[in-house]
Design a protein around this motif. Structure first.
Motif, short mmCIF file in Angstrom:
data_model
loop_
_atom_site.label_atom_id
_atom_site.label_comp_id
_atom_site.label_asym_id
_atom_site.label_seq_id
_atom_site.Cartn_x
_atom_site.Cartn_y
_atom_site.Cartn_z
N LEU A 1 -24.23 44.78 45.61
CA LEU A 1 -23.00 44.79 46.95
C LEU A 1 -23.66 43.97 47.86
O LEU A 1 -25.03 44.21 48.29
CB LEU A 1 -22.63 46.06 47.33
N CYS A 2 -23.15 42.95 48.39
CA CYS A 2 -23.44 42.28 49.63
C CYS A 2 -22.79 42.70 51.00
O CYS A 2 -21.72 43.26 50.63
CB CYS A 2 -23.48 40.82 49.45
N ALA A 3 -23.21 42.42 52.18
CA ALA A 3 -22.34 42.76 53.35
C ALA A 3 -20.79 42.28 52.93
O ALA A 3 -20.59 41.14 52.73
CB ALA A 3 -22.84 42.06 54.45
N GLY A 4 -19.85 43.07 53.12
CA GLY A 4 -18.55 42.85 53.21
C GLY A 4 -18.11 43.31 51.74
O GLY A 4 -16.62 43.30 51.46
N ASP A 5 -18.93 43.54 50.90
CA ASP A 5 -18.27 44.16 49.45
C ASP A 5 -18.33 45.45 49.49
O ASP A 5 -18.98 46.30 50.43
CB ASP A 5 -19.26 43.59 48.25
N PHE A 6 -17.51 46.32 48.55
CA PHE A 6 -17.35 47.55 48.28
C PHE A 6 -17.29 47.79 46.87
O PHE A 6 -16.87 47.04 46.00
CB PHE A 6 -16.11 48.17 49.07
N ALA A 7 -17.63 49.23 46.61
CA ALA A 7 -17.47 49.60 45.09
C ALA A 7 -16.72 50.97 45.18
O ALA A 7 -17.05 51.94 46.11
CB ALA A 7 -18.68 49.61 44.51
N LEU A 8 -16.05 51.34 43.99
CA LEU A 8 -15.51 52.35 44.01
C LEU A 8 -16.27 53.12 42.98
O LEU A 8 -16.51 52.69 41.74
CB LEU A 8 -14.04 52.15 43.28
N VAL A 9 -16.78 54.46 43.09
CA VAL A 9 -17.57 55.18 42.37
C VAL A 9 -16.92 56.41 42.14
O VAL A 9 -16.27 57.01 42.97
CB VAL A 9 -19.01 55.61 42.98
N ASP A 10 -17.07 57.00 40.72
CA ASP A 10 -16.40 58.33 40.41
C ASP A 10 -17.41 59.40 40.57
O ASP A 10 -18.45 59.18 39.69
CB ASP A 10 -15.94 58.17 38.65
N ALA A 11 -17.52 60.40 41.40
CA ALA A 11 -18.19 61.43 41.46
C ALA A 11 -18.43 62.33 40.50
O ALA A 11 -19.42 63.04 40.35
CB ALA A 11 -17.77 62.30 42.76
N THR A 12 -17.56 62.17 39.35
CA THR A 12 -17.82 62.96 38.25
C THR A 12 -18.75 62.27 37.27
O THR A 12 -19.02 62.97 36.04
CB THR A 12 -16.48 63.39 37.33
N ARG A 13 -19.53 61.24 37.28
CA ARG A 13 -20.29 60.49 36.50
C ARG A 13 -21.63 60.49 37.03
O ARG A 13 -21.91 60.39 38.34
CB ARG A 13 -19.79 58.92 36.36
N ALA A 14 -22.75 59.96 36.51
CA ALA A 14 -23.82 59.92 36.76
C ALA A 14 -24.08 58.52 37.44
O ALA A 14 -23.22 57.67 37.27
CB ALA A 14 -25.15 59.80 35.61
N VAL A 15 -24.89 58.39 38.59
CA VAL A 15 -24.96 57.08 39.20
C VAL A 15 -26.45 56.99 39.83
O VAL A 15 -26.82 58.08 40.23
CB VAL A 15 -23.71 57.17 40.20
N ARG A 16 -26.83 55.74 40.11
CA ARG A 16 -27.86 55.52 40.98
C ARG A 16 -27.70 54.45 42.03
O ARG A 16 -26.99 53.39 41.55
CB ARG A 16 -29.05 54.93 39.90
N HIS A 17 -27.96 54.97 43.31
CA HIS A 17 -27.85 54.10 44.40
C HIS A 17 -29.16 53.28 44.79
O HIS A 17 -29.92 54.26 45.14
CB HIS A 17 -27.04 54.73 45.57
N SER B 1 -2.23 55.33 37.85
CA SER B 1 -3.33 55.63 36.82
C SER B 1 -4.57 55.68 37.28
O SER B 1 -4.98 55.42 38.65
CB SER B 1 -3.25 54.24 35.66
N GLU B 2 -5.50 56.06 36.50
CA GLU B 2 -6.88 55.97 36.85
C GLU B 2 -7.53 54.53 37.44
O GLU B 2 -7.43 53.79 36.50
CB GLU B 2 -7.83 56.95 36.03
N PRO B 3 -8.02 54.64 38.64
CA PRO B 3 -8.65 53.40 38.93
C PRO B 3 -9.83 53.22 38.01
O PRO B 3 -10.48 53.78 37.56
CB PRO B 3 -9.01 53.31 40.39
N SER B 4 -10.09 51.68 37.95
CA SER B 4 -11.40 51.27 37.37
C SER B 4 -12.52 51.35 38.45
O SER B 4 -12.04 50.98 39.51
CB SER B 4 -11.27 49.92 36.71
N VAL B 5 -13.35 51.76 38.06
CA VAL B 5 -14.78 51.85 39.04
C VAL B 5 -15.59 50.50 39.14
O VAL B 5 -15.22 49.73 38.22
CB VAL B 5 -15.56 53.13 38.88
N GLY B 6 -16.15 50.55 39.95
CA GLY B 6 -17.16 49.23 40.03
C GLY B 6 -17.10 48.45 41.25
O GLY B 6 -16.15 48.81 42.28
N MET B 7 -17.80 47.33 41.60
CA MET B 7 -17.56 46.48 42.55
C MET B 7 -16.46 45.69 42.90
O MET B 7 -15.92 45.13 42.00
CB MET B 7 -18.91 45.55 42.58
N ARG B 8 -16.04 45.46 44.15
CA ARG B 8 -14.92 44.73 44.51
C ARG B 8 -15.54 43.75 45.88
O ARG B 8 -16.18 44.14 46.59
CB ARG B 8 -13.73 45.30 44.94
N THR B 9 -15.14 42.73 45.56
CA THR B 9 -15.16 41.84 47.12
C THR B 9 -14.09 42.03 48.05
O THR B 9 -13.24 42.92 47.67
CB THR B 9 -15.43 40.32 46.65
#
Length: 185
Positions: free
Chosen positions: A125-141, A170-178
């Protein structure tokens, strides 16, 4: 016309003004003052766990750790300005099962850049980007940083799972978005 002054129109207008005020307060008071509210390892971890779930800072000596988490509301959603000096913050699948947090969250990268790894995805992610993350899954920030080496600013906003799925259909897809992509896309 009389429709412009109807109670429904006034309510919608006042909600819009309140949302704009929420965002303005967040941008002018919470974000710039974050680094004035540094916490040590134990205090930061305890606060993150109470607000967000089980996450652990890694890759830093706990005695050298510093970070901040400033809770806020944006349009009635729980949000936080969050930052740290650890190499990364992790949430294991076991952590996700143990704390029962059942929501999505959006990470808005306001300055600097960061990396989020979840499942088989690696999103920078760069400034201005965002990501949707699912809290029920493992993640590393991985730490958000700016060009000057200081921590980058990021905002995390919780979105309740079931209402979001109902809204999207429907369930959204997770990941980065610009900035130009949508959560439904």
């Amino acid at each position: 016309s009389s429709d412009l002054n109807s109670p429904a129109q006034l309510t919608t207008s006042s909600k819009r003004r309140q949302r704009k005020a929420d965002v303005q307060t967040f941008m002018t008071h919470v974000i710039p003052n974050a680094e004035q509210h540094l916490l040590d390892y134990e205090s930061w971890t305890e606060r993150v766990r109470s607000l967000c779930g089980l996450y652990d800072p890694r890759g830093v000596d706990p005695k050298a750790f510093s970070g901040w988490i400033l809770p806020h509301k944006i349009c009635s959603f729980g949000a936080a300005n969050i930052g740290w000096n650890a190499e990364r913050v992790e949430r294991t699948q076991r952590d996700a099962r143990r704390d029962g947090m059942d929501h999505f969250y959006v990470v808005f990268q306001l300055s600097g850049s960061s990396v989020i790894c979840s499942d088989d995805r690696v999103d920078k992610l760069c400034a201005g980007d965002f990501a949707l993350v699912d809290a029920t899954r493992a993640v590393r920030h991985f730490r958000a940083a700016r060009a000057d080496g200081r921590p980058g600013w990021r905002i995390s906003m919780h979105l309740p799972r079931e209402p979001l799925i109902r809204y999207l259909g429907s369930e959204p897809s997770v990941g980065m978005r610009t900035q130009s992509e949508s959560l439904a896309g």
